[in-house]
Design a protein around this motif. Structure first.
Motif, PDB file in Angstrom:
ATOM      1  N   LEU A   1       0.825  -1.210   0.000  1.00  0.00           N
ATOM      2  CA  LEU A   1       0.000   0.000   0.000  1.00  0.00           C
ATOM      3  C   LEU A   1       0.859   1.261   0.000  1.00  0.00           C
ATOM      4  N   GLN A   2       1.917   1.238   0.796  1.00  0.00           N
ATOM      5  CA  GLN A   2       2.796   2.412   0.860  1.00  0.00           C
ATOM      6  C   GLN A   2       3.478   2.656  -0.492  1.00  0.00           C
ATOM      7  N   ILE A   3       4.002   1.597  -1.079  1.00  0.00           N
ATOM      8  CA  ILE A   3       4.706   1.732  -2.356  1.00  0.00           C
ATOM      9  C   ILE A   3       3.732   2.197  -3.442  1.00  0.00           C
ATOM     10  N   ALA A   4       2.486   1.703  -3.375  1.00  0.00           N
ATOM     11  CA  ALA A   4       1.469   2.124  -4.358  1.00  0.00           C
ATOM     12  C   ALA A   4       1.288   3.633  -4.314  1.00  0.00           C
ATOM     13  N   MET A   5       1.178   4.182  -3.103  1.00  0.00           N
ATOM     14  CA  MET A   5       0.956   5.630  -2.989  1.00  0.00           C
ATOM     15  C   MET A   5       2.193   6.432  -3.371  1.00  0.00           C
ATOM     16  N   MET A   6       3.373   5.869  -3.085  1.00  0.00           N
ATOM     17  CA  MET A   6       4.607   6.540  -3.501  1.00  0.00           C
ATOM     18  C   MET A   6       4.707   6.551  -5.036  1.00  0.00           C
ATOM     19  N   ALA A   7       4.301   5.444  -5.654  1.00  0.00           N
ATOM     20  CA  ALA A   7       4.416   5.328  -7.112  1.00  0.00           C
ATOM     21  C   ALA A   7       3.498   6.301  -7.834  1.00  0.00           C
ATOM     22  N   LEU A   8       2.383   6.662  -7.192  1.00  0.00           N
ATOM     23  CA  LEU A   8       1.445   7.595  -7.827  1.00  0.00           C
ATOM     24  C   LEU A   8       1.834   9.038  -7.531  1.00  0.00           C
ATOM     25  N   ASP A   9       2.970   9.179  -6.849  1.00  0.00           N
ATOM     26  CA  ASP A   9       3.529  10.496  -6.579  1.00  0.00           C
ATOM     27  C   ASP A   9       2.582  11.371  -5.756  1.00  0.00           C
TER      28      ASP A   9
ATOM     29  N   LEU B   1       3.936   2.296 -14.898  1.00  0.00           N
ATOM     30  CA  LEU B   1       3.663   2.307 -13.461  1.00  0.00           C
ATOM     31  C   LEU B   1       4.298   1.084 -12.794  1.00  0.00           C
ATOM     32  N   ALA B   2       4.216  -0.052 -13.457  1.00  0.00           N
ATOM     33  CA  ALA B   2       4.811  -1.280 -12.890  1.00  0.00           C
ATOM     34  C   ALA B   2       6.323  -1.115 -12.721  1.00  0.00           C
ATOM     35  N   SER B   3       6.960  -0.454 -13.677  1.00  0.00           N
ATOM     36  CA  SER B   3       8.414  -0.313 -13.546  1.00  0.00           C
ATOM     37  C   SER B   3       8.771   0.713 -12.462  1.00  0.00           C
ATOM     38  N   ILE B   4       7.937   1.722 -12.272  1.00  0.00           N
ATOM     39  CA  ILE B   4       8.165   2.662 -11.162  1.00  0.00           C
ATOM     40  C   ILE B   4       8.015   1.932  -9.831  1.00  0.00           C
ATOM     41  N   ILE B   5       6.992   1.093  -9.733  1.00  0.00           N
ATOM     42  CA  ILE B   5       6.748   0.326  -8.500  1.00  0.00           C
ATOM     43  C   ILE B   5       7.951  -0.582  -8.211  1.00  0.00           C
ATOM     44  N   ARG B   6       8.429  -1.248  -9.250  1.00  0.00           N
ATOM     45  CA  ARG B   6       9.572  -2.152  -9.075  1.00  0.00           C
ATOM     46  C   ARG B   6      10.804  -1.372  -8.583  1.00  0.00           C
ATOM     47  N   SER B   7      10.990  -0.195  -9.141  1.00  0.00           N
ATOM     48  CA  SER B   7      12.121   0.627  -8.732  1.00  0.00           C
ATOM     49  C   SER B   7      11.976   1.094  -7.279  1.00  0.00           C
ATOM     50  N   ILE B   8      10.766   1.544  -6.902  1.00  0.00           N
ATOM     51  CA  ILE B   8      10.565   2.021  -5.523  1.00  0.00           C
ATOM     52  C   ILE B   8      10.802   0.901  -4.507  1.00  0.00           C
ATOM     53  N   ALA B   9      10.307  -0.307  -4.832  1.00  0.00           N
ATOM     54  CA  ALA B   9      10.473  -1.426  -3.894  1.00  0.00           C
ATOM     55  C   ALA B   9      11.941  -1.824  -3.764  1.00  0.00           C
ATOM     56  N   ASN B  10      12.755  -1.376  -4.713  1.00  0.00           N
ATOM     57  CA  ASN B  10      14.183  -1.720  -4.716  1.00  0.00           C
ATOM     58  C   ASN B  10      15.049  -0.470  -4.552  1.00  0.00           C
ATOM     59  N   HIS B  11      14.791   0.291  -3.472  1.00  0.00           N
ATOM     60  CA  HIS B  11      15.598   1.465  -3.131  1.00  0.00           C
ATOM     61  C   HIS B  11      15.570   2.572  -4.188  1.00  0.00           C
ATOM     62  N   GLY B  12      14.582   2.563  -5.057  1.00  0.00           N
ATOM     63  CA  GLY B  12      14.533   3.610  -6.092  1.00  0.00           C
ATOM     64  C   GLY B  12      15.584   3.427  -7.168  1.00  0.00           C
ATOM     65  N   MET B  13      15.997   2.195  -7.354  1.00  0.00           N
ATOM     66  CA  MET B  13      17.119   1.928  -8.259  1.00  0.00           C
ATOM     67  C   MET B  13      16.683   1.865  -9.714  1.00  0.00           C
ATOM     68  N   LYS B  14      17.517   2.415 -10.574  1.00  0.00           N
ATOM     69  CA  LYS B  14      17.280   2.390 -12.017  1.00  0.00           C
ATOM     70  C   LYS B  14      18.189   1.334 -12.635  1.00  0.00           C
TER      71      LYS B  14
ATOM     72  N   GLY C   1       4.841 -11.516   3.470  1.00  0.00           N
ATOM     73  CA  GLY C   1       5.012 -11.369   2.032  1.00  0.00           C
ATOM     74  C   GLY C   1       3.915 -10.479   1.497  1.00  0.00           C
ATOM     75  N   GLY C   2       4.150  -9.883   0.333  1.00  0.00           N
ATOM     76  CA  GLY C   2       3.132  -9.041  -0.273  1.00  0.00           C
ATOM     77  C   GLY C   2       3.355  -8.928  -1.761  1.00  0.00           C
ATOM     78  N   ALA C   3       2.383  -8.322  -2.440  1.00  0.00           N
ATOM     79  CA  ALA C   3       2.529  -8.112  -3.884  1.00  0.00           C
ATOM     80  C   ALA C   3       1.750  -6.885  -4.305  1.00  0.00           C
ATOM     81  N   ILE C   4       2.257  -6.255  -5.361  1.00  0.00           N
ATOM     82  CA  ILE C   4       1.610  -5.075  -5.929  1.00  0.00           C
ATOM     83  C   ILE C   4       1.285  -5.415  -7.376  1.00  0.00           C
ATOM     84  N   TYR C   5       0.061  -5.054  -7.808  1.00  0.00           N
ATOM     85  CA  TYR C   5      -0.333  -5.321  -9.191  1.00  0.00           C
ATOM     86  C   TYR C   5      -0.506  -4.000  -9.931  1.00  0.00           C
ATOM     87  N   ALA C   6      -0.061  -3.948 -11.179  1.00  0.00           N
ATOM     88  CA  ALA C   6      -0.330  -2.761 -12.009  1.00  0.00           C
ATOM     89  C   ALA C   6      -0.346  -3.184 -13.467  1.00  0.00           C
TER      90      ALA C   6
END
Ligand SMILES: *Cc1c(COP(=O)(O)O)cnc(C)c1O
Length: 374
Positions: free
Chosen positions: A64-72, A209-222, A199-204
């Motif tokens: 839930l937190q990552i979802a809201m971060m991803a939507l900026d 949006l999915a790639s932003i979510i993946r990046s946020i869950a991984n320290h914001g890494m590109k 455990g958890g999962a985010i769907y998009a």
């Protein structure tokens, strides 16, 4: 008779023991513990099951937190949800400096009363988070209509509704959690698809949006050691993924077992005038994360069941707008009467994939016995 459980995680494990044990051994032998091996396999399989992009993460709260971060979403933005949910939904809104704005629920389904949503939309409203409580979807068609009209994001808290089908009015069927911009799920052990830990999962659906979510869950890494945004560290570990991958094979059977148990409760309990059985709607199947009845004699019934060694639980005993930590929002008693009354009347009965009919009959007879003298 064997002990009656609210949820029988060990009994369920025994039905898949060899496969689960082997999958765990495979992870240990591979030493691919993090962001590799079974995690990628499981993400792929869940993504096929749901027909959307899936990003595994640490737990449902993180999702839930990552979802809201991803939507900026930015501090001060308002997010509409209900006060009748697990605290995580509201907690992450507050944690990000956003403002939770509550709307009451329907008493029969426990889900957001979409008719009340437009009344609280302001120029600061950015998102709606419907919770598909106990395993039945909120009315997503109505919610999506409102969101489109006001240009709002929809984040589905689908932590309790994995395995639920949404049925659109034109007959199209889609998996719960995949209708909004983002869906969030939890693999907490007692959830519909439970791990042996967190455990958890985010769907998009949207690739970007999915790639932003993946990046946020991984320290914001590109790319390796290059950070494009502020992120978090939230991962599902490979041992949990290996267990979940085995359990996913049997998941539809497990949901069916819950639905059969619910049908049996329905049939036997519907004639008792002093209780309300869970309302079923035509736009969603019900995966029965919980089987929750309502009765004015809730506390007495719970005590009576306990005296017969029957466990039961109150989800949830306190309305979130009345919790100490959220007093700063300025809500008061009486603001959400349906939620407040539900906290005093709901009772969840034993519900899991291994519930024998004999135990269910014992539970049902105890409930009938209670109401013949109350
Ligand atoms: C379980 C749950 C969460 C949180 O999931 P965790 O994995 O425990 O962090 C959030 N929302 C709802 C509705 C839940 O049931």
């Amino acid at each position: 008779m064997h002990t009656i459980h609210m949820s029988d995680l060990y009994g369920q494990y025994l039905t898949m023991k060899d496969e689960i044990d082997e999958a765990i051994q495979d992870v240990i032998k591979s030493t691919r513990f993090i962001k590799s091996g079974k995690v990628l396999d499981f993400e792929k399989k869940l993504s096929e099951y749901l027909d959307t992009n899936v990003i595994a993460c640490g737990n449902g709260t993180d999702a839930l937190q990552i979802a809201m971060m991803a939507l900026d979403l930015k501090p001060g933005d308002e997010v509409i949800t209900t006060p009748f949910t697990f605290i995580a939904t509201v907690e992450v809104i507050a944690l990000l400096g956003l403002k939770p704005v509550f709307v009451d629920v329907f008493s029969g389904t426990f889900n957001i009363n979409y008719r009340e949503i437009e009344k609280v939309i302001s120029s600061k409203t950015k998102a709606i988070i419907p919770i598909h409580l106990f395993g039945q979807s909120s009315n997503m068609e109505e919610i999506l209509k409102i969101a489109e009209k006001h240009k709002l994001f929809v984040i589905e808290d689908a932590c309790q509704s994995l395995g639920t089908d949404y049925i659109f009015s034109d007959g199209t069927i889609q998996k719960s959690g995949t209708l909004g911009h983002i869906g969030c799920n939890s693999f907490f052990p007692s959830k519909n698809l439970g791990a042996f830990g967190d455990g958890g999962a985010i769907y998009a659906k949207d690739e970007k949006l999915a790639s932003i979510i993946r990046s946020i869950a991984n320290h914001g890494m590109k790319a390796k050691y290059q950070y494009e945004r502020v992120g978090v560290n939230s991962r599902l570990d490979s041992i949990q993924a290996a267990i979940l991958e085995v359990k996913l094979k049997y998941f539809d059977e497990h949901i069916k077992a819950r639905q059969n148990a619910a049908d049996f409760y329905d049939k036997q309990l519907k004639s008792i005038s002093k209780i309300e059985i869970p309302e079923r709607v035509n736009y969603s199947t019900h995966s029965f994360h919980q089987y929750t009845i309502r009765t004015g004699k809730r506390d007495e019934l719970q005590a009576f069941l306990k005296s017969k060694n029957i466990p039961s639980m109150v989800y949830y005993p306190g309305a979130l707008h009345l919790q100490e930590a959220y007093q700063y929002l300025g809500y008061k008693k009486g603001d959400f009467p349906i939620t407040e009354s539900l906290t005093e009347t709901v009772l969840s009965l034993p519900m899991h994939t291994e519930l024998p009919e004999e135990q269910q009959l014992y539970i049902i007879n105890a409930i009938k016995e209670f109401f013949t003298s109350n």
